[in-house]
Scaffold this motif. Sequence first.
Motif, PDB file in Angstrom:
ATOM      1  N   ASP A 115      24.097  42.100  37.227  1.00  0.00           N
ATOM      2  CA  ASP A 115      24.921  43.303  37.258  1.00  0.00           C
ATOM      3  C   ASP A 115      25.522  43.502  38.634  1.00  0.00           C
ATOM      4  OD1 ASP A 115      24.319  43.794  34.666  1.00  0.00           O
ATOM      5  OD2 ASP A 115      22.605  45.111  35.118  1.00  0.00           O
ATOM      6  N   PHE A 116      26.737  44.004  38.654  1.00  0.00           N
ATOM      7  CA  PHE A 116      27.395  44.275  39.925  1.00  0.00           C
ATOM      8  C   PHE A 116      28.003  45.663  39.867  1.00  0.00           C
ATOM      9  CE2 PHE A 116      31.810  43.894  38.541  1.00  0.00           C
ATOM     10  CZ  PHE A 116      31.646  43.236  37.341  1.00  0.00           C
ATOM     11  N   LYS A 117      28.243  46.218  41.020  1.00  0.00           N
ATOM     12  CA  LYS A 117      28.783  47.557  41.126  1.00  0.00           C
ATOM     13  C   LYS A 117      30.306  47.495  41.305  1.00  0.00           C
ATOM     14  CE  LYS A 117      24.859  49.817  40.997  1.00  0.00           C
ATOM     15  NZ  LYS A 117      24.553  50.750  39.906  1.00  0.00           N
ATOM     16  N   ILE A 118      31.018  48.203  40.450  1.00  0.00           N
ATOM     17  CA  ILE A 118      32.468  48.305  40.571  1.00  0.00           C
ATOM     18  C   ILE A 118      32.781  49.446  41.542  1.00  0.00           C
ATOM     19  CG2 ILE A 118      34.631  48.699  39.348  1.00  0.00           C
ATOM     20  CD1 ILE A 118      33.329  46.146  38.552  1.00  0.00           C
ATOM     21  N   THR A 119      33.360  49.103  42.661  1.00  0.00           N
ATOM     22  CA  THR A 119      33.667  50.117  43.666  1.00  0.00           C
ATOM     23  C   THR A 119      35.094  50.622  43.484  1.00  0.00           C
ATOM     24  OG1 THR A 119      34.420  48.444  45.236  1.00  0.00           O
ATOM     25  CG2 THR A 119      32.087  49.027  45.290  1.00  0.00           C
ATOM     26  N   THR A 120      35.384  51.719  44.157  1.00  0.00           N
ATOM     27  CA  THR A 120      36.750  52.257  44.130  1.00  0.00           C
ATOM     28  C   THR A 120      37.720  51.268  44.765  1.00  0.00           C
ATOM     29  OG1 THR A 120      35.803  54.456  44.336  1.00  0.00           O
ATOM     30  CG2 THR A 120      38.156  54.252  44.768  1.00  0.00           C
ATOM     31  N   CYS A 121      37.249  50.568  45.799  1.00  0.00           N
ATOM     32  CA  CYS A 121      38.086  49.560  46.464  1.00  0.00           C
ATOM     33  C   CYS A 121      38.483  48.461  45.486  1.00  0.00           C
ATOM     34  CB  CYS A 121      37.328  48.980  47.655  1.00  0.00           C
ATOM     35  SG  CYS A 121      38.256  47.726  48.567  1.00  0.00           S
ATOM     36  N   GLY A 122      37.515  48.024  44.639  1.00  0.00           N
ATOM     37  CA  GLY A 122      37.819  46.985  43.658  1.00  0.00           C
ATOM     38  C   GLY A 122      38.875  47.417  42.671  1.00  0.00           C
ATOM     39  N   ARG A 123      38.809  48.672  42.224  1.00  0.00           N
ATOM     40  CA  ARG A 123      39.827  49.183  41.295  1.00  0.00           C
ATOM     41  C   ARG A 123      41.185  49.272  41.969  1.00  0.00           C
ATOM     42  NH1 ARG A 123      37.232  54.544  39.117  1.00  0.00           N
ATOM     43  NH2 ARG A 123      36.076  54.380  41.064  1.00  0.00           N
ATOM     44  N   CYS A 124      41.201  49.665  43.238  1.00  0.00           N
ATOM     45  CA  CYS A 124      42.468  49.756  43.975  1.00  0.00           C
ATOM     46  C   CYS A 124      43.089  48.372  44.159  1.00  0.00           C
ATOM     47  CB  CYS A 124      42.243  50.412  45.336  1.00  0.00           C
ATOM     48  SG  CYS A 124      41.903  52.179  45.244  1.00  0.00           S
ATOM     49  N   VAL A 125      42.234  47.378  44.425  1.00  0.00           N
ATOM     50  CA  VAL A 125      42.737  46.009  44.598  1.00  0.00           C
ATOM     51  C   VAL A 125      43.368  45.506  43.301  1.00  0.00           C
ATOM     52  CG1 VAL A 125      42.016  43.612  44.943  1.00  0.00           C
ATOM     53  CG2 VAL A 125      41.200  45.379  46.492  1.00  0.00           C
ATOM     54  N   SER A 126      42.720  45.764  42.165  1.00  0.00           N
ATOM     55  CA  SER A 126      43.271  45.341  40.868  1.00  0.00           C
ATOM     56  C   SER A 126      44.616  46.018  40.592  1.00  0.00           C
ATOM     57  CB  SER A 126      42.287  45.662  39.746  1.00  0.00           C
ATOM     58  OG  SER A 126      41.101  44.927  39.894  1.00  0.00           O
ATOM     59  N   ALA A 127      44.687  47.330  40.864  1.00  0.00           N
ATOM     60  CA  ALA A 127      45.946  48.062  40.654  1.00  0.00           C
ATOM     61  C   ALA A 127      47.034  47.548  41.586  1.00  0.00           C
ATOM     62  CB  ALA A 127      45.718  49.553  40.874  1.00  0.00           C
ATOM     63  N   TRP A 128      46.649  47.219  42.822  1.00  0.00           N
ATOM     64  CA  TRP A 128      47.619  46.707  43.799  1.00  0.00           C
ATOM     65  C   TRP A 128      48.176  45.360  43.348  1.00  0.00           C
ATOM     66  CZ3 TRP A 128      50.699  47.865  47.645  1.00  0.00           C
ATOM     67  CH2 TRP A 128      51.145  46.866  48.510  1.00  0.00           C
ATOM     68  N   PHE A 129      47.318  44.489  42.827  1.00  0.00           N
ATOM     69  CA  PHE A 129      47.773  43.183  42.353  1.00  0.00           C
ATOM     70  C   PHE A 129      48.715  43.326  41.161  1.00  0.00           C
ATOM     71  CE2 PHE A 129      44.233  40.911  44.611  1.00  0.00           C
ATOM     72  CZ  PHE A 129      45.035  39.992  45.247  1.00  0.00           C
ATOM     73  N   ILE A 130      48.447  44.276  40.279  1.00  0.00           N
ATOM     74  CA  ILE A 130      49.336  44.496  39.129  1.00  0.00           C
ATOM     75  C   ILE A 130      50.724  44.909  39.607  1.00  0.00           C
ATOM     76  CG2 ILE A 130      49.760  45.990  37.135  1.00  0.00           C
ATOM     77  CD1 ILE A 130      46.743  46.042  36.665  1.00  0.00           C
ATOM     78  N   MET A 131      50.775  45.842  40.552  1.00  0.00           N
ATOM     79  CA  MET A 131      52.063  46.314  41.055  1.00  0.00           C
ATOM     80  C   MET A 131      52.806  45.205  41.792  1.00  0.00           C
ATOM     81  SD  MET A 131      52.820  49.401  43.751  1.00  0.00           S
ATOM     82  CE  MET A 131      52.203  48.425  45.119  1.00  0.00           C
ATOM     83  N   LEU A 132      52.066  44.437  42.629  1.00  0.00           N
ATOM     84  CA  LEU A 132      52.696  43.363  43.401  1.00  0.00           C
ATOM     85  C   LEU A 132      53.211  42.259  42.489  1.00  0.00           C
ATOM     86  CD1 LEU A 132      53.077  43.053  46.447  1.00  0.00           C
ATOM     87  CD2 LEU A 132      51.050  41.596  46.499  1.00  0.00           C
ATOM     88  N   THR A 133      52.432  41.917  41.460  1.00  0.00           N
ATOM     89  CA  THR A 133      52.856  40.872  40.527  1.00  0.00           C
ATOM     90  C   THR A 133      54.085  41.300  39.734  1.00  0.00           C
ATOM     91  OG1 THR A 133      50.550  40.154  40.327  1.00  0.00           O
ATOM     92  CG2 THR A 133      52.075  39.375  38.662  1.00  0.00           C
ATOM     93  N   TYR A 134      54.149  42.580  39.386  1.00  0.00           N
ATOM     94  CA  TYR A 134      55.329  43.086  38.672  1.00  0.00           C
ATOM     95  C   TYR A 134      56.577  42.982  39.548  1.00  0.00           C
ATOM     96  CZ  TYR A 134      58.322  46.219  35.991  1.00  0.00           C
ATOM     97  OH  TYR A 134      59.366  46.747  35.268  1.00  0.00           O
ATOM     98  N   ILE A 135      56.447  43.315  40.838  1.00  0.00           N
ATOM     99  CA  ILE A 135      57.577  43.201  41.770  1.00  0.00           C
ATOM    100  C   ILE A 135      58.001  41.740  41.909  1.00  0.00           C
ATOM    101  CG2 ILE A 135      58.280  43.499  44.183  1.00  0.00           C
ATOM    102  CD1 ILE A 135      56.450  45.976  44.253  1.00  0.00           C
ATOM    103  N   PHE A 136      57.019  40.832  42.033  1.00  0.00           N
ATOM    104  CA  PHE A 136      57.327  39.407  42.150  1.00  0.00           C
ATOM    105  C   PHE A 136      57.981  38.872  40.880  1.00  0.00           C
ATOM    106  CE2 PHE A 136      53.871  38.741  45.545  1.00  0.00           C
ATOM    107  CZ  PHE A 136      54.809  38.887  46.556  1.00  0.00           C
ATOM    108  N   MET A 137      57.584  39.389  39.724  1.00  0.00           N
ATOM    109  CA  MET A 137      58.218  38.964  38.475  1.00  0.00           C
ATOM    110  C   MET A 137      59.701  39.344  38.470  1.00  0.00           C
ATOM    111  SD  MET A 137      57.612  40.230  34.575  1.00  0.00           S
ATOM    112  CE  MET A 137      58.621  41.661  34.943  1.00  0.00           C
ATOM    113  N   LEU A 138      60.008  40.571  38.912  1.00  0.00           N
ATOM    114  CA  LEU A 138      61.414  40.986  38.999  1.00  0.00           C
ATOM    115  C   LEU A 138      62.169  40.128  40.016  1.00  0.00           C
ATOM    116  CD1 LEU A 138      61.037  44.890  38.929  1.00  0.00           C
ATOM    117  CD2 LEU A 138      61.657  43.368  37.053  1.00  0.00           C
ATOM    118  N   ALA A 139      61.491  39.799  41.129  1.00  0.00           N
ATOM    119  CA  ALA A 139      62.133  38.954  42.144  1.00  0.00           C
ATOM    120  C   ALA A 139      62.448  37.567  41.591  1.00  0.00           C
ATOM    121  CB  ALA A 139      61.235  38.851  43.377  1.00  0.00           C
TER     122      ALA A 139
END
Length: 277
Positions: A115-139
């Motif tokens: 078992d591992f602990k999901i931190t707030t930082c981990g959720r922010c990193v996942s959300a950041w990657f989604i946004m960055l990947t979407y921008i790169f897809m448009l690029a």
Amino acid sequence: KMSAHGTHQTKRCLECCIKCLGGIPYPSLIATILLYAGVALFCGCGHEALSGTVTILQNYFEVVRSPVDALDVFTMIDIIKYVIYGIASAFFVYGILLMVEGFFTSGAIKDLYGDFKITTCGRCVSAWFIMLTYIFMLAWLGVTAFTSLPVFIYFNIWNICQNTTELEGYSLCLDPRQYGIVSLTEVKTVCAGSERFSEMCKSNELDMTFHLFICALAGAGAAVIAMIHYLMVLSANWAYVKDACRMQKYEDIKSKEEQELHDIHSTRSKERLNAYT
């Protein structure tokens, strides 16, 4: 005895390999391979196609590089080449980061390491990657549209060259001024039937450059597909992280309530024992 020990060791090794293979995030791996293939195809073929374009402009259209530091077509081509170098290195690193993110948010990692602990930082990193990947897809969609322009230009030239015998009596000319390659005051027109036009059609540069641009366009399209694949993977990982967070909170609350019930039960047992005594 030695045979039984060897069989047991082989079985343990096989189980370990199965666990390791189960810990690989295959969707992220497929997207990474597709991204690397697309970027390599776009950067490699695009770079060589631009070099071929310089050769064609200098040899057959007699376009000369500006002696001063002006923003001519050759300077633009050099800038695009440097951009290609940057794209190759940047997406090499980005592919590794997305693979690492896939490993750490994969459910198989939880099975491997407990078992591992999901931190707030981990959720922010996942959300950041989604946004960055979407921008790169448009690029990359923009890069694909931009790459289709030289493919269209070279297709027209290549089509004229393939039908030279049917164009006798017609005056078809290629003027670089129509594409903004040279200034309006420079006349660098090459007409069908001329010696320079025939040499250009017979040369390997034209055919090779045309097909290299097609490969670069295919590479850009593959990168777009890889970005879409990454978006699906990251969205699934985000949903997994969100569910894991809720489950983690539920387990914490449940554990706290059980501890409180245990404490209450222990207190009452002590009180009854004292009363009995």
